[in-house]
Write an enzyme that holds these catalytic residues in place. Sequence first.
Site, PDB file in Angstrom:
ATOM      1  N   THR A 199       0.882  -1.177   0.000  1.00  0.00           N
ATOM      2  CA  THR A 199       0.000   0.000   0.000  1.00  0.00           C
ATOM      3  C   THR A 199       0.917   1.224   0.000  1.00  0.00           C
ATOM      4  O   THR A 199       1.356   1.648  -1.065  1.00  0.00           O
ATOM      5  CB  THR A 199      -0.965  -0.002   1.208  1.00  0.00           C
ATOM      6  OG1 THR A 199      -0.214  -0.187   2.409  1.00  0.00           O
ATOM      7  CG2 THR A 199      -1.997  -1.101   1.070  1.00  0.00           C
ATOM      8  N   LYS A 237       4.193  -6.861   4.150  1.00  0.00           N
ATOM      9  CA  LYS A 237       3.984  -5.439   3.890  1.00  0.00           C
ATOM     10  C   LYS A 237       3.751  -4.738   5.225  1.00  0.00           C
ATOM     11  O   LYS A 237       3.340  -5.369   6.203  1.00  0.00           O
ATOM     12  CB  LYS A 237       2.801  -5.210   2.970  1.00  0.00           C
ATOM     13  CG  LYS A 237       1.443  -5.387   3.644  1.00  0.00           C
ATOM     14  CD  LYS A 237       0.354  -4.692   2.887  1.00  0.00           C
ATOM     15  CE  LYS A 237       0.567  -3.208   2.811  1.00  0.00           C
ATOM     16  NZ  LYS A 237       0.554  -2.484   4.081  1.00  0.00           N
ATOM     17  N   THR A 245       2.277  -5.897  12.628  1.00  0.00           N
ATOM     18  CA  THR A 245       2.687  -5.848  11.229  1.00  0.00           C
ATOM     19  C   THR A 245       1.412  -5.723  10.439  1.00  0.00           C
ATOM     20  O   THR A 245       0.339  -5.889  10.973  1.00  0.00           O
ATOM     21  CB  THR A 245       3.419  -7.117  10.784  1.00  0.00           C
ATOM     22  OG1 THR A 245       3.898  -6.906   9.462  1.00  0.00           O
ATOM     23  CG2 THR A 245       2.495  -8.317  10.768  1.00  0.00           C
ATOM     24  N   GLU A 248       5.961   4.548   7.294  1.00  0.00           N
ATOM     25  CA  GLU A 248       5.536   5.704   6.495  1.00  0.00           C
ATOM     26  C   GLU A 248       6.436   6.907   6.781  1.00  0.00           C
ATOM     27  O   GLU A 248       6.548   7.359   7.909  1.00  0.00           O
ATOM     28  CB  GLU A 248       4.068   6.018   6.766  1.00  0.00           C
ATOM     29  CG  GLU A 248       3.170   4.962   6.106  1.00  0.00           C
ATOM     30  CD  GLU A 248       1.684   5.143   6.372  1.00  0.00           C
ATOM     31  OE1 GLU A 248       0.899   4.665   5.544  1.00  0.00           O
ATOM     32  OE2 GLU A 248       1.325   5.743   7.383  1.00  0.00           O
ATOM     33  N   ASN A 261      -0.067  10.897   5.673  1.00  0.00           N
ATOM     34  CA  ASN A 261      -1.312  10.561   6.337  1.00  0.00           C
ATOM     35  C   ASN A 261      -2.315  11.696   6.393  1.00  0.00           C
ATOM     36  O   ASN A 261      -3.510  11.457   6.519  1.00  0.00           O
ATOM     37  CB  ASN A 261      -1.032  10.003   7.735  1.00  0.00           C
ATOM     38  CG  ASN A 261      -0.503   8.599   7.638  1.00  0.00           C
ATOM     39  OD1 ASN A 261      -1.193   7.728   7.120  1.00  0.00           O
ATOM     40  ND2 ASN A 261       0.718   8.378   8.083  1.00  0.00           N
TER      41      ASN A 261
END
Lengths: 369, 369
Positions: free
Chosen positions: A128, A150, A161, A240, A363
Amino acid sequence: MRADPDAPDLALFHSRRPATAAGLLTRNHFPGAPILLARERLAAGRLRTVVVNARFSNVATGPAGLADAREMAELAAHETGVSPQEVLVGSTGIIGRRLPMDRIRRGIQGMGATLGPDLWPAARAIMTTDTHPKVVSAQVEGATLTAVGKGAGMVSPNLATMLVYLFTDAAVPAPELDRMLRAAAARSFQVLSIDTDTSTSDMVVALANGAAGEVSATAFRTALDAVCLSMAELVARDGEGATKLLRVQVSGAVDSSEAGRIARSVADSPLVKTMAYGADPNVGRLLMAVGKCVTCRVVPGRVRITLQGVEVIRAGMPVDFPEARVRELLGGDPVNVRIDLGLASGEGMALGCDLTEGYVEENAAYASS
Amino acid sequence: MRADPDAPDLALFHSRRPATAAGLLTRNHFPGAPILLARERLAAGRLRTVVVNARFSNVATGPAGLADAREMAELAAHETGVSPQEVLVGSTGIIGRRLPMDRIRRGIQGMGATLGPDLWPAARAIMTTDTHPKVVSAQVEGATLTAVGKGAGMVSPNLATMLVYLFTDAAVPAPELDRMLRAAAARSFQVLSIDTDTSTSDMVVALANGAAGEVSATAFRTALDAVCLSMAELVARDGEGATKLLRVQVSGAVDSSEAGRIARSVADSPLVKTMAYGADPNVGRLLMAVGKCVTCRVVPGRVRITLQGVEVIRAGMPVDFPEARVRELLGGDPVNVRIDLGLASGEGMALGCDLTEGYVEENAAYASS
C-alpha cells in the site's frame, strides 16, 4: 493510497501439496472480515492457498463484508483446485468500504494459471504505502523458508505488522509451527511499532508443505527467528515517511516484561523519533522516555545509555560525550539505543523508525475516498 | 529552543500575604531538581514566591543541580523578603545541562522591585516553544483566580502540562485547595496530551492568599474547573506545530477509567491526529483507534461516533455521511469526536491536538547544544 493506482493489487499464493499452517492475528476490536475468516481456518491447522488484495481492507463492512471475504476464498479455491476451507484471505487498505467485488472476481479469474516460484510480484501486489516490496528468505538444511510482507503504517503490536506470509517446504507439524511462530513473533513483529496504531487487518501466517522433508527443530527455529526479525526490521525501516530503523535494547530490568515496555516507551516516543530523524544527540529525551514508564521500576542513578555505541548517559546523567561524533553516527541507519537499568537481568527490545514530515504528509493527504 | 534568544526567560511571582498552596508534580522517573524541591515545599502547604526559568530544565543534573535549585530559591527569597522554604522553583528547557547560574543570579537580582499585577510578562518569560503566552482568569464572587501556564511539547499525563501556576486572593485552606486542584486537574491537565511524552518538569501549583476573603466552596470549585480546562485547552491548541485542538469524549463505557483510556487512545493516535490536520474524514481510523485498546471492553456493533456533530459510525460501521460537509467542518477548530460505546454509563474525555509537519520540523531541528 498507492503511488500507482494501476499497479496490480491482488496476490495469490498456492502450495501444490497440503500444508500445515499457523498464524497470529490482530487483537484490535474491529477485526476485518479476513481476520474473522482466518480465525476459523487457522484453527484447523491446514491451508493451501492464500489470496490477498490491497487498496480496501474489508474492515467495518459487517455481514456483507464477511460474505465478500468468503466469496474471495471460494474464487481462489476454484482457481487452485482446493476446498474453500483451505484458503486464507488477506485484505489491506481503506477501512469501512466494501470490496469492489466485480474487479476482484475478474482479477482472481485466471490467476491460477500464472502461478510460479517468484514471490516478488506478489510482494509488490500487496504493497500500500510501502515504498518497496519485502521478501526475506533463508535456507534450513535442505529446505527453504521465505517471508512475504507489507507494512508502512498503522503498525503496532497486537499484532505488529500489516501482513506477513511465511512459506516453507520443510515438514513441520501445525502445533510445533504455531509454537515456533509465536516465539519468533514475540521477538520481532510483537516488538515492532511504526506509529503506535494497531491495524485492524494484521496477520502473520506460516505454511509448511513438507516437500523438502523434515529438518531439525533447532535449525528451523533459528531460521524462523532470523527471517521474522529481518522482515520486522524491513517493515520498521520502511515505516511511512521513515528514513531509518530505530532499535532499542533494554537490559538490567527487573523482568523481561518491564524491559520490553521501557524499550517500547523509548522507540515510540515522538521526541526520540524526531531526534533520530534530526540526528541531534538530544539525550535528555532518552531519559524522559525511560522515565515516563511510571509503572516500571527505574532507579535514575543506575541508568546507563549508549547511543550508536557511544556512552551518553551514566548514573542517570548525561556524560561529556563527543557530540560531533555522535551527531555523525546518528546520521546512519539504524539508530541503536542500548539502555542498562542496572537493576536485575530482565532484557527486552523494540523496533521502530524515525518520525519525519513524510509521515505527516502521507497521512494528512491519504484520501479516504 | 526559542524563536528569540534574547527574550526574557525568568519570571518571579510573589504574594504580599502568606498563602496556602497545593500542587501536582510529574511522575516521570527523572524528575528535575525543581520537582524534588517542590515535593518538600508543597508538603507544608504554604508558599509565597514562585521563581521560574526557561531555556534549561535543570533535569538530570544530580546533586549540583539540586544545589542550583536551592540557590535559586534563596535568591528569590531574598528578593521578596520571605524564607527560602516559602519559595517554589520551576525550570523548563533542555534536559541534562547545568543552569547558567551566573546569568540567573544577575537576572533575579532586582526583580523584586519590578513586581506588578500584570501577569502577561511572566507568562511570556516562561515560554519555550509556545507560540503565545497563556493566561486564563475568572472571577469568584469578590475574588479572582488566574492561571499562568506554558506547554508546547513533551506534554502528556502524569502530569499533563509543562508548568501551570494558579493564583487566587480567595481564602482556601491548603487541604481543600489540594483536593479541589486534584479534581480539576483530573478533568483537564490529566486528560491532556500533545505527543504522549511526559515531561520531567511538569508542575501545576495553586497559591491562595486570602486577601479577598472567603468564597463559597462551590463557586471556587466551578471557577477552578473552568480555569484549568481553559488552560489545558490553550496548551493543547498550542502544541508543537499544532493547528487545532482535538477534543475526544467517550460515553457508554463500562466505567470511567476505560472511557478515559479509549478517549486517550483516539486523541493520541497519530493517524487520527493527521486526519484532523488533513481534514479528510477517514473515519475508519477512529474505529481502529477505539479498537486498539485491546484491554478495554468494546462491542463493535454498539459503537456510534460523531465527528464535528455529524454521525459517521453507527453500529460499528461507517454510515453514508455528507463527506464534503464533514470535510469542511474538519477544517475548523476544535475537532470534536464523540464516541458512544453503548455498553454502560462510563464517561471520559481526552484533549489533544493535530500532528503536523511543524511538530517534526520543530523537534528534529531542536538543538540540544
